[in-house]
Design an enzyme around this catalytic site. Structure first.
Site, PDB file in Angstrom:
ATOM      1  N   ASN A  37      81.065   7.964 124.084  1.00 57.94           N
ATOM      2  CA  ASN A  37      81.772   7.598 125.309  1.00 57.94           C
ATOM      3  C   ASN A  37      82.127   8.828 126.154  1.00 57.94           C
ATOM      4  OD1 ASN A  37      83.082   6.026 127.185  1.00 57.94           O
ATOM      5  ND2 ASN A  37      84.840   5.533 125.881  1.00 57.94           N
ATOM      6  N   HIS A 122      93.964  -6.529 119.081  1.00 55.16           N
ATOM      7  CA  HIS A 122      94.859  -5.695 119.891  1.00 55.16           C
ATOM      8  C   HIS A 122      95.765  -6.579 120.744  1.00 55.16           C
ATOM      9  CE1 HIS A 122      92.142  -1.842 120.187  1.00 55.16           C
ATOM     10  NE2 HIS A 122      92.308  -2.245 118.943  1.00 55.16           N
ATOM     11  N   ARG A 147      97.252  -4.891 116.213  1.00 54.15           N
ATOM     12  CA  ARG A 147      97.746  -3.591 116.673  1.00 54.15           C
ATOM     13  C   ARG A 147      98.586  -3.810 117.925  1.00 54.15           C
ATOM     14  NH1 ARG A 147      94.028   1.188 119.452  1.00 54.15           N
ATOM     15  NH2 ARG A 147      94.703   0.119 121.340  1.00 54.15           N
ATOM     16  N   TYR A 159      98.432   5.045 126.980  1.00 48.64           N
ATOM     17  CA  TYR A 159      97.186   4.710 126.290  1.00 48.64           C
ATOM     18  C   TYR A 159      97.195   3.234 125.867  1.00 48.64           C
ATOM     19  CZ  TYR A 159      94.146   3.700 122.457  1.00 48.64           C
ATOM     20  OH  TYR A 159      93.236   3.049 121.670  1.00 48.64           O
ATOM     21  N   ASP A 212      98.634   2.610 117.151  1.00 48.49           N
ATOM     22  CA  ASP A 212      97.803   3.803 117.353  1.00 48.49           C
ATOM     23  C   ASP A 212      98.586   4.815 118.181  1.00 48.49           C
ATOM     24  OD1 ASP A 212      95.806   5.664 117.814  1.00 48.49           O
ATOM     25  OD2 ASP A 212      94.305   4.200 118.479  1.00 48.49           O
ATOM     26  N   HIS A 214      97.418   7.744 118.914  1.00 48.61           N
ATOM     27  CA  HIS A 214      96.375   8.450 119.656  1.00 48.61           C
ATOM     28  C   HIS A 214      96.647   9.957 119.684  1.00 48.61           C
ATOM     29  CE1 HIS A 214      92.852   7.975 122.395  1.00 48.61           C
ATOM     30  NE2 HIS A 214      92.726   6.879 121.665  1.00 48.61           N
ATOM     31  N   GLU A 238      98.089   4.747 113.018  1.00 46.47           N
ATOM     32  CA  GLU A 238      96.806   5.406 113.248  1.00 46.47           C
ATOM     33  C   GLU A 238      96.975   6.684 114.074  1.00 46.47           C
ATOM     34  OE1 GLU A 238      94.050   2.882 115.315  1.00 46.47           O
ATOM     35  OE2 GLU A 238      92.866   4.585 115.954  1.00 46.47           O
ATOM     36  N   GLU A 264      88.625   8.234 113.669  1.00 41.60           N
ATOM     37  CA  GLU A 264      87.649   7.698 114.630  1.00 41.60           C
ATOM     38  C   GLU A 264      86.827   8.787 115.309  1.00 41.60           C
ATOM     39  OE1 GLU A 264      90.423   5.455 117.055  1.00 41.60           O
ATOM     40  OE2 GLU A 264      90.177   6.861 118.701  1.00 41.60           O
ATOM     41  N   ARG A 285      89.006   5.964 109.179  1.00 39.24           N
ATOM     42  CA  ARG A 285      88.537   5.194 110.334  1.00 39.24           C
ATOM     43  C   ARG A 285      87.208   5.689 110.888  1.00 39.24           C
ATOM     44  NH1 ARG A 285      90.730   3.606 114.578  1.00 39.24           N
ATOM     45  NH2 ARG A 285      90.043   1.561 113.954  1.00 39.24           N
ATOM     46  N   HIS A 314      86.328   2.337 112.958  1.00 47.75           N
ATOM     47  CA  HIS A 314      86.690   2.252 114.379  1.00 47.75           C
ATOM     48  C   HIS A 314      85.893   1.119 115.019  1.00 47.75           C
ATOM     49  CE1 HIS A 314      86.974   4.655 118.418  1.00 47.75           C
ATOM     50  NE2 HIS A 314      87.985   3.817 118.290  1.00 47.75           N
ATOM     51  N   ASP A 318      83.551   0.710 123.112  1.00 42.29           N
ATOM     52  CA  ASP A 318      82.533   1.710 123.452  1.00 42.29           C
ATOM     53  C   ASP A 318      81.589   2.014 122.292  1.00 42.29           C
ATOM     54  OD1 ASP A 318      85.484   3.007 123.373  1.00 42.29           O
ATOM     55  OD2 ASP A 318      84.141   4.344 122.296  1.00 42.29           O
ATOM     56  N   GLU A 341      88.696  -3.003 112.820  1.00 38.60           N
ATOM     57  CA  GLU A 341      89.242  -3.178 114.170  1.00 38.60           C
ATOM     58  C   GLU A 341      88.272  -4.054 114.974  1.00 38.60           C
ATOM     59  OE1 GLU A 341      89.298   0.427 116.498  1.00 38.60           O
ATOM     60  OE2 GLU A 341      91.036  -0.233 117.657  1.00 38.60           O
ATOM     61  N   TRP A 405      94.821  13.475 124.588  1.00 34.41           N
ATOM     62  CA  TRP A 405      94.684  12.081 125.006  1.00 34.41           C
ATOM     63  C   TRP A 405      94.238  11.251 123.800  1.00 34.41           C
ATOM     64  CZ3 TRP A 405      90.990   8.141 125.155  1.00 34.41           C
ATOM     65  CH2 TRP A 405      91.444   6.952 125.782  1.00 34.41           C
TER      66      TRP A 405
HETATM   67  O1  EZ4 Z   1      90.386   5.692 122.470  1.00 28.90           O
HETATM   68  O2  EZ4 Z   1      87.197   4.331 121.623  1.00 28.90           O
HETATM   69  O3  EZ4 Z   1      91.493   2.855 118.050  1.00 28.90           O
HETATM   70  N1  EZ4 Z   1      90.874   2.917 119.068  1.00 28.90           N
HETATM   71  C1  EZ4 Z   1      90.883   3.899 119.963  1.00 28.90           C
HETATM   72  C2  EZ4 Z   1      89.908   3.785 121.109  1.00 28.90           C
HETATM   73  C3  EZ4 Z   1      89.419   5.130 121.623  1.00 28.90           C
HETATM   74  C4  EZ4 Z   1      88.145   4.973 122.424  1.00 28.90           C
HETATM   75  C5  EZ4 Z   1      87.583   6.316 122.889  1.00 28.90           C
HETATM   76  O4  EZ4 Z   1      86.283   6.164 123.384  1.00 28.90           O
HETATM   77  O5  EZ4 Z   1      91.626   4.836 119.811  1.00 28.90           O
HETATM   78  O6  EZ4 Z   1      90.503   3.050 122.140  1.00 28.90           O
HETATM   79 CO    CO Z   2      92.337   4.822 117.778  1.00 30.13          CO
END
Ligand code: EZ4
Ligand code: CO
Length: 405
Positions: A37, A122, A147, A159, A212, A214, A238, A264, A285, A314, A318, A341, A405
């Site tokens: 991605n 989600h 989630r 996010y 998550d 992130h 996560e 991931e 993951r 994961h 994407d 997921e 991010w």
């Molecule tokens: O941000 O796949 O757990 N899932 C995630 C995703 C990732 C995207 C990045 O391309 O964290 O949403």
């Molecule tokens: Co994630």
């Protein structure tokens, strides 16, 4: 079964996907997912310019040898672009071997350990009330695990929250450059426990909940969050912290019994070695599309099993349906599968381009018995949707500092 040709497609049916198609001299073809991605064309060039010439004429049955040849033969090991390219080839070769044998890939891995795979969905929202409404809808659809992500009050963007955009891809694509999002650790840490407190008070203990982070926190900040969430019994937290330094998780692990998941963005078993050996995580993951295909995922699952670490691949939008199918075969087999997921099968364009072997029912995915991976890729449909450049967002603190991010 000699490799006759390799085609690489990059198309945008709702969002961008890179698809590898390997043709053999006995009239078969195999499909692999090589979607990275935001950096798709780098993988396309790697496949077309560097891998394809090496594989024409090779025996497609030699999956392990081809994997080693591409990994060790590059000299420059690992890295997301190299490994995503190898992943696409590897999946296509497993697909071919299954088709040649007339067997689904899970049979080649050793058969089924389970008849269906548990998933988590989600639930996102701009407010806690909206997030909990969406959680209620998923519970109504039979989900047993969900989630939760919620917009942080006082931040312009968070996010996982789409605001007015149709999906993540729209969020990225409607801008010529990476979208910029805001981050504030204090606001986040003060807010998230309340989301889970209300979720438990509204829906009780039966539904399994996940979150998550992130990768926005330091180990000790993540420890504070993990501790604050302990009363709400998450299935896992996560990406609480980045894992480039695997020792981050050793430190975090000492602070909380909230189960931890990460992986991931991993592209190698080496990214997870210390995490697993030190039993610092509970779920791995890693994704077939980004960690080396089925060959590498099988190796990681076996290694993780020695340390009571379960797999939780994961499953974002994407990764293409070919990547999701690879996970379904691995998940059917892996004795230490944990959870998958799952965010749905995509829109009308995607389902016209990819015919997949999965069915969702009451919180579980079911895989059919088609030979190989069981996915078809309709080239004429795909070609209606040319690639569109897009970027993942970046995040910044209020003073402009670039953040994770
Ligand atoms: O941000 O796949 O757990 N899932 C995630 C995703 C990732 C995207 C990045 O391309 O964290 O949403
Ligand atoms: Co994630």
């Amino acid at each position: 079964m000699k490799i006759k040709d390799i085609q690489v497609y990059v198309n945008c049916p709702d969002r961008n996907f890179v698809t590898v198609r390997i043709e053999t001299d006995n009239g078969l073809y195999g499909l692999g997912d090589a979607t990275l991605n935001g950096r798709e064309l780098a993988v396309v060039a790697y496949l077309v310019e560097h891998i394809k010439p090496c594989l024409i004429g090779k025996d497609a049955h030699q999956i392990e040898d081809i994997w080693q040849y591409l990994y060790k033969g590059a000299y420059w090991r690992r890295g997301p672009i190299t490994i995503t390219a190898i992943s696409g080839i590897d999946m296509a070769l497993w697909d071919l071997k299954g088709k040649a044998a007339g067997l689904p890939v899970y049979q080649l891995l050793g058969g089924k350990s389970r008849t269906k795979m548990k998933v988590y969905g989600h639930a996102n929202g701009n407010t806690i009330a909206e997030t909990l409404d969406n959680l209620g809808k998923l519970i109504g659809q039979g989900y047993e695990a969900v989630r939760l992500q919620c917009a942080i009050p006082g931040l312009s963007s968070t996010y996982g929250i789409l605001k007015g955009e149709k999906d993540y891809f729209e969020l990225q694509r409607n801008r010529p450059l990476p979208p910029e999002q805001a981050w504030d650790t204090n606001k986040y840490l003060n807010f998230i426990p309340e989301l889970f407190r209300q979720a438990r008070s509204k829906y009780g203990e039966e539904i399994e909940l996940l979150h998550d982070v992130h990768s926005r926190l330091s180990p000790i900040e993540a420890g504070r969050l993990g501790k604050a969430l302990e009363p709400y019994h998450l299935l896992f937290l996560e990406d609480a912290v980045t894992a480039e330094n695997q020792a981050n998780y050793r430190l975090l692990r000492q602070t909380t019994v909230t189960p931890l998941a990460v992986g991931e963005t991993f592209n190698s078993i080496w990214d997870a070695k210390e995490l697993i050996e030190t039993q610092s995580i509970d779920y791995l993951r890693a994704a077939a599309t980004h960690a080396g295909g089925i060959t590498a995922m099988r190796r990681m699952a076996d290694f993780a099993a020695l340390y009571k670490v379960r797999t939780a691949p994961h499953g974002p939008p994407d990764i293409s349906p070919i990547g999701h199918a690879a996970h379904a075969h691995l998940n059917s087999w892996a004795p230490n599968f944990g959870i998958q997921e799952f965010v749905g099968f995509g829109g009308a364009q995607m389902t016209a381009v990819f015919r997949h072997p999965l069915r969702f029912e009451e919180g579980y995915l079911h895989l059919n018995d088609s030979p190989g991976l069981g996915v078809d890729f309709v080239v004429e449909e795909a070609e209606k949707y040319p690639y569109k450049r897009s970027y993942l967002p970046v995040s910044r603190l209020g003073d402009g500092t670039l953040w994770d991010w």
